[in-house]
Design a protein around this motif. Structure first.
Motif, PDB file in Angstrom:
ATOM      1  N   GLY A   1      -4.263  -0.777  -7.602  1.00  0.00           N
ATOM      2  CA  GLY A   1      -3.702  -0.643  -8.949  1.00  0.00           C
ATOM      3  C   GLY A   1      -4.246   0.579  -9.669  1.00  0.00           C
ATOM      4  N   GLY A   2      -5.557   0.826  -9.509  1.00  0.00           N
ATOM      5  CA  GLY A   2      -6.142   2.018 -10.128  1.00  0.00           C
ATOM      6  C   GLY A   2      -5.560   3.296  -9.561  1.00  0.00           C
ATOM      7  N   ALA A   3      -5.399   3.319  -8.213  1.00  0.00           N
ATOM      8  CA  ALA A   3      -4.820   4.496  -7.582  1.00  0.00           C
ATOM      9  C   ALA A   3      -3.383   4.720  -8.033  1.00  0.00           C
ATOM     10  CB  ALA A   3      -4.883   4.356  -6.065  1.00  0.00           C
ATOM     11  N   LEU A   4      -2.620   3.617  -8.168  1.00  0.00           N
ATOM     12  CA  LEU A   4      -1.236   3.741  -8.619  1.00  0.00           C
ATOM     13  C   LEU A   4      -1.166   4.233 -10.059  1.00  0.00           C
ATOM     14  CD1 LEU A   4       1.736   3.282  -7.950  1.00  0.00           C
ATOM     15  CD2 LEU A   4       1.495   0.921  -8.744  1.00  0.00           C
ATOM     16  N   ALA A   5      -2.026   3.697 -10.920  1.00  0.00           N
ATOM     17  CA  ALA A   5      -2.038   4.140 -12.318  1.00  0.00           C
ATOM     18  C   ALA A   5      -2.459   5.602 -12.438  1.00  0.00           C
ATOM     19  CB  ALA A   5      -2.969   3.241 -13.132  1.00  0.00           C
TER      20      ALA A   5
ATOM     21  N   ALA B   1      -2.468  -0.727   1.094  1.00  0.00           N
ATOM     22  CA  ALA B   1      -3.002  -2.058   0.794  1.00  0.00           C
ATOM     23  C   ALA B   1      -2.699  -3.039   1.919  1.00  0.00           C
ATOM     24  CB  ALA B   1      -2.409  -2.556  -0.520  1.00  0.00           C
ATOM     25  N   VAL B   2      -1.461  -3.008   2.435  1.00  0.00           N
ATOM     26  CA  VAL B   2      -1.103  -3.905   3.540  1.00  0.00           C
ATOM     27  C   VAL B   2      -1.943  -3.591   4.772  1.00  0.00           C
ATOM     28  CG1 VAL B   2       0.757  -4.554   5.127  1.00  0.00           C
ATOM     29  CG2 VAL B   2       1.215  -4.321   2.682  1.00  0.00           C
ATOM     30  N   PHE B   3      -2.091  -2.303   5.051  1.00  0.00           N
ATOM     31  CA  PHE B   3      -2.906  -1.919   6.200  1.00  0.00           C
ATOM     32  C   PHE B   3      -4.351  -2.366   6.021  1.00  0.00           C
ATOM     33  CE2 PHE B   3      -5.774   1.184   8.184  1.00  0.00           C
ATOM     34  CZ  PHE B   3      -5.405   1.028   9.525  1.00  0.00           C
ATOM     35  N   ALA B   4      -4.871  -2.192   4.802  1.00  0.00           N
ATOM     36  CA  ALA B   4      -6.250  -2.616   4.556  1.00  0.00           C
ATOM     37  C   ALA B   4      -6.391  -4.125   4.681  1.00  0.00           C
ATOM     38  CB  ALA B   4      -6.698  -2.149   3.167  1.00  0.00           C
ATOM     39  N   TYR B   5      -5.360  -4.885   4.213  1.00  0.00           N
ATOM     40  CA  TYR B   5      -5.427  -6.351   4.310  1.00  0.00           C
ATOM     41  C   TYR B   5      -5.396  -6.799   5.766  1.00  0.00           C
ATOM     42  CZ  TYR B   5      -4.017 -11.231   4.038  1.00  0.00           C
ATOM     43  OH  TYR B   5      -3.944 -12.590   4.201  1.00  0.00           O
ATOM     44  N   VAL B   6      -4.475  -6.223   6.547  1.00  0.00           N
ATOM     45  CA  VAL B   6      -4.379  -6.635   7.953  1.00  0.00           C
ATOM     46  C   VAL B   6      -5.650  -6.265   8.699  1.00  0.00           C
ATOM     47  CG1 VAL B   6      -3.138  -6.240  10.110  1.00  0.00           C
ATOM     48  CG2 VAL B   6      -1.870  -6.504   7.970  1.00  0.00           C
TER      49      VAL B   6
ATOM     50  N   LEU C   1       7.213   7.181  -4.298  1.00  0.00           N
ATOM     51  CA  LEU C   1       6.437   7.590  -3.132  1.00  0.00           C
ATOM     52  C   LEU C   1       4.986   7.124  -3.251  1.00  0.00           C
ATOM     53  CD1 LEU C   1       6.285   9.190  -0.499  1.00  0.00           C
ATOM     54  CD2 LEU C   1       5.785  11.237  -1.845  1.00  0.00           C
ATOM     55  N   ILE C   2       4.404   7.281  -4.436  1.00  0.00           N
ATOM     56  CA  ILE C   2       3.014   6.851  -4.622  1.00  0.00           C
ATOM     57  C   ILE C   2       2.904   5.339  -4.469  1.00  0.00           C
ATOM     58  CG2 ILE C   2       1.169   6.650  -6.319  1.00  0.00           C
ATOM     59  CD1 ILE C   2       1.950   9.385  -7.369  1.00  0.00           C
ATOM     60  N   ALA C   3       3.869   4.604  -5.050  1.00  0.00           N
ATOM     61  CA  ALA C   3       3.839   3.136  -4.934  1.00  0.00           C
ATOM     62  C   ALA C   3       3.964   2.712  -3.473  1.00  0.00           C
ATOM     63  CB  ALA C   3       4.967   2.531  -5.772  1.00  0.00           C
ATOM     64  N   ALA C   4       4.865   3.386  -2.723  1.00  0.00           N
ATOM     65  CA  ALA C   4       5.022   3.035  -1.309  1.00  0.00           C
ATOM     66  C   ALA C   4       3.751   3.338  -0.528  1.00  0.00           C
ATOM     67  CB  ALA C   4       6.211   3.793  -0.718  1.00  0.00           C
ATOM     68  N   VAL C   5       3.138   4.489  -0.819  1.00  0.00           N
ATOM     69  CA  VAL C   5       1.913   4.848  -0.108  1.00  0.00           C
ATOM     70  C   VAL C   5       0.789   3.861  -0.429  1.00  0.00           C
ATOM     71  CG1 VAL C   5       0.108   6.597   0.089  1.00  0.00           C
ATOM     72  CG2 VAL C   5       2.506   7.270   0.114  1.00  0.00           C
ATOM     73  N   VAL C   6       0.635   3.529  -1.717  1.00  0.00           N
ATOM     74  CA  VAL C   6      -0.422   2.593  -2.115  1.00  0.00           C
ATOM     75  C   VAL C   6      -0.171   1.221  -1.515  1.00  0.00           C
ATOM     76  CG1 VAL C   6      -1.458   1.404  -4.084  1.00  0.00           C
ATOM     77  CG2 VAL C   6      -1.015   3.866  -4.201  1.00  0.00           C
TER      78      VAL C   6
END
Length: 565
Positions: free
Chosen positions: A180-184, A31-36, A22-27
């Motif tokens: 990556g920091g948020a995921l870790a 990230a995709v939303f931030a990139y777009v 769940l955390i990986a999917a959210v991050v």
């Protein structure tokens, strides 16, 4: 070959895997939303930047003056390069209305035709487009140059898509680092939380926990011992059906969440439940029962609560009292048999000496004395259990030098006592009162015999002023009256309330349960116990049990029948 079954992953492990996914999917989604959104924002920023540059060049008076000269490129080319370098855009192209370039970053392109759309600009509009020119795909703005209201040229300022993409890639690197920091951090936090959860669930999975809960509930309702669990603040966290019954709690009473003080239990029992140290096989009395209490604190670095077990000792205590009575009866019979043998030897010796008349007189006198109390008890008390108890206690008292007499007004007709009044409770009440009275009378001062009372038989012709216990047993349509008075030292007013407390005794440790059981049996049958001074100076206990009006004592009588079943 049969493969061993693999144990399902523990609940903590399942939650850890789900939380990591769940955390990986959210991050990843963030990230995709931030990139777009970053790409769109970068393009919007680039378009705004080149628009400002193009409008500034088009409104510059020096540009209009240079267009009027025979060679506009000589003045406009250095000016356009300065603007391009200052603003950081890719190109600033100034052209005439025929799309012939006057400026370009690549000087070899000056004089060539501008690649792009200019129709809207020639109509006086400023527009933005993405077009592939000599520098590659670029985001460009085209705007007209006006001189006295007439369009004399065009300006196109643009930035290449590669430069915008490079800016987005730089932002994407920082974004990836933050993701990556948020995921870790999320993974570490999830691991710590699930490690704690694993300790608390002992590595069991969801199915095992569900099965354990079902077994737990079934055990609580099936076990016959009372079970009580208190939390660290001495509030009830769990109580089973047997615990409710032993503590006298109604089935509809909400006990979970309440403190022990709110249960209105006897003070010694409340103190035992609230004690921080373990209690082992402590005997306590409630209003209707005798219970054995065991407590043990639940510790794990800090005190987390207390586990209490309760066992019903009422039946066992009653059987113990009966066994003590039977043992006393046996000892009395043994003593009487010894005394009878002595009397028989005396009669035989008198006959051998030729004193037949004296032998007959001696035997007749002893038989008359022995028969007086028996006839009195049997004639006045037609309840067989009470009659047998009085005769047995009279023999015991006589062995200790105490007369047990039945008051003249005693009368209990056959069938006067209802079936709801348990015979065992009658034995408990009257037997304990007589035992205590005999103890007090044997140690206290002697007094004269009560007028109208019938004395117990005297084995050796004791004095008339010896210690005495007077019993009154009277039943009418409304109540049963049991009164026991002695000639002992009596009980002071300051101890009138304490005598019924378990453990109160004048004979040292290990005693002091009889009067507490008397009050409990009386309460169980809806009756009362009173203590006052007797006519001979000793203590007098009066027990009143309702008979005729059974509405008040019906519930208590039914409970007594269950206890003695």
């Amino acid at each position: 070959m049969r493969l061993p079954r693999t144990r399902p992953r523990s609940l903590a492990g399942q939650l850890f895997a789900m939380q990591v996914v769940l955390i990986a999917a959210v991050v990843a989604g963030c990230a995709v939303f931030a990139y777009v959104s970053g790409s769109a924002q970068a393009e919007e920023t680039a378009a705004r930047q080149v628009r400002v540059a193009a409008l500034a060049v088009a409104d510059s008076p020096s540009v209009r003056e240079a267009i009027r000269t025979p060679d506009p490129s000589a003045v406009l080319q250095p000016y356009a390069e300065r603007v391009r370098e200052d603003t950081g855009i890719a190109f600033v192209t100034i052209m005439d209305t025929e799309r012939v370039r006057w400026t370009h970053p690549d000087t070899s392109q000056i004089g060539d035709t501008f690649l792009g759309n200019t129709a809207k600009a020639l109509r006086g509009q400023t527009f933005t487009e993405t077009y592939t020119g000599t520098l590659g795909p670029s985001i460009r703005v085209v705007t007209p140059i006006r001189d006295n209201g007439r369009i004399v040229g065009l300006v196109s300022a643009g930035i290449t898509v590669d430069r915008v993409s490079s800016q987005v890639r730089e932002q994407l690197g920082a974004l990836a680092l933050a993701a990556g920091g948020a995921l870790a951090l999320g993974g570490i936090g999830t691991y710590v939380i699930n490690a704690r959860l694993r300790r608390h669930t002992h590595g069991m999975n969801a199915a095992e926990l569900s099965r354990l809960h079902d077994y737990h509930q079934a055990t609580l309702h099936a076990v016959r011992e009372g079970l009580l669990m208190l939390d660290g603040r001495r509030r009830i966290a769990l109580i089973n059906d047997a615990g409710r019954e032993l503590l006298g709690l109604a089935p509809d009473t909400e006990a979970v969440g309440r403190t022990v003080d709110e249960l209105a239990l006897p003070a010694p029992l409340t103190g035992a439940l609230l004690a921080s140290e373990p209690r082992v096989d402590e005997l306590h009395l409630t209003a209707d029962r005798v219970i054995v209490v065991n407590t043990r604190p639940v510790v794990g670095g800090e005190q987390r609560g207390t586990v209490v077990t309760l066992r019903d000792h009422t039946e066992l205590q009653a059987l113990t009292g009966e066994l003590d009575s039977e043992r006393g009866f046996t000892q009395a019979l043994r003593s009487q048999a010894h005394e009878a043998a002595n009397r028989l030897h005396t009669v035989v010796s008198l006959i051998e000496l030729g004193r037949v008349e004296e032998a007959v007189d001696f035997a007749t006198a002893e038989l008359e004395l022995a028969q007086v109390l028996t006839d009195r008890v049997v004639g006045a008390v037609e309840e067989p259990v009470l009659a047998a108890l009085l005769l047995g206690k009279a023999a015991q008292a006589n062995e200790r030098g105490v007369e047990l007499v039945l008051a003249e007004d005693s009368l209990i007709d056959d069938g006067a006592l209802p079936p709801s009044l348990a015979q065992r409770d009658l034995v408990t009440i009257l037997g304990n009162l007589i035992d205590n009275a005999v103890d007090a009378a044997s140690e206290g001062p002697e007094d004269a015999e009560e007028p109208g009372a019938v004395p117990a038989p005297r084995t050796a012709g004791g004095p008339a002023g010896r210690a005495r216990v007077t019993v009154t047993a009277l039943a009418d349509e409304r109540e049963l009256l049991l009164r026991v008075a002695d000639t002992g030292a009596g009980i002071g007013p300051e101890a009138a309330d304490e005598v019924f407390r378990r453990g109160w005794s004048t004979h040292g440790a290990g005693r002091g349960l009889g009067l507490a059981l008397v009050r409990q049996a009386a309460h169980r049958n809806g009756g009362t116990v009173e203590l006052d001074a007797g006519p001979d100076g000793g203590a007098r206990f009066t027990v009143r049990l309702p008979l005729g009006d059974r509405t008040a004592g019906s519930a208590a009588g039914a409970r007594a029948k269950e206890v003695t079943a």
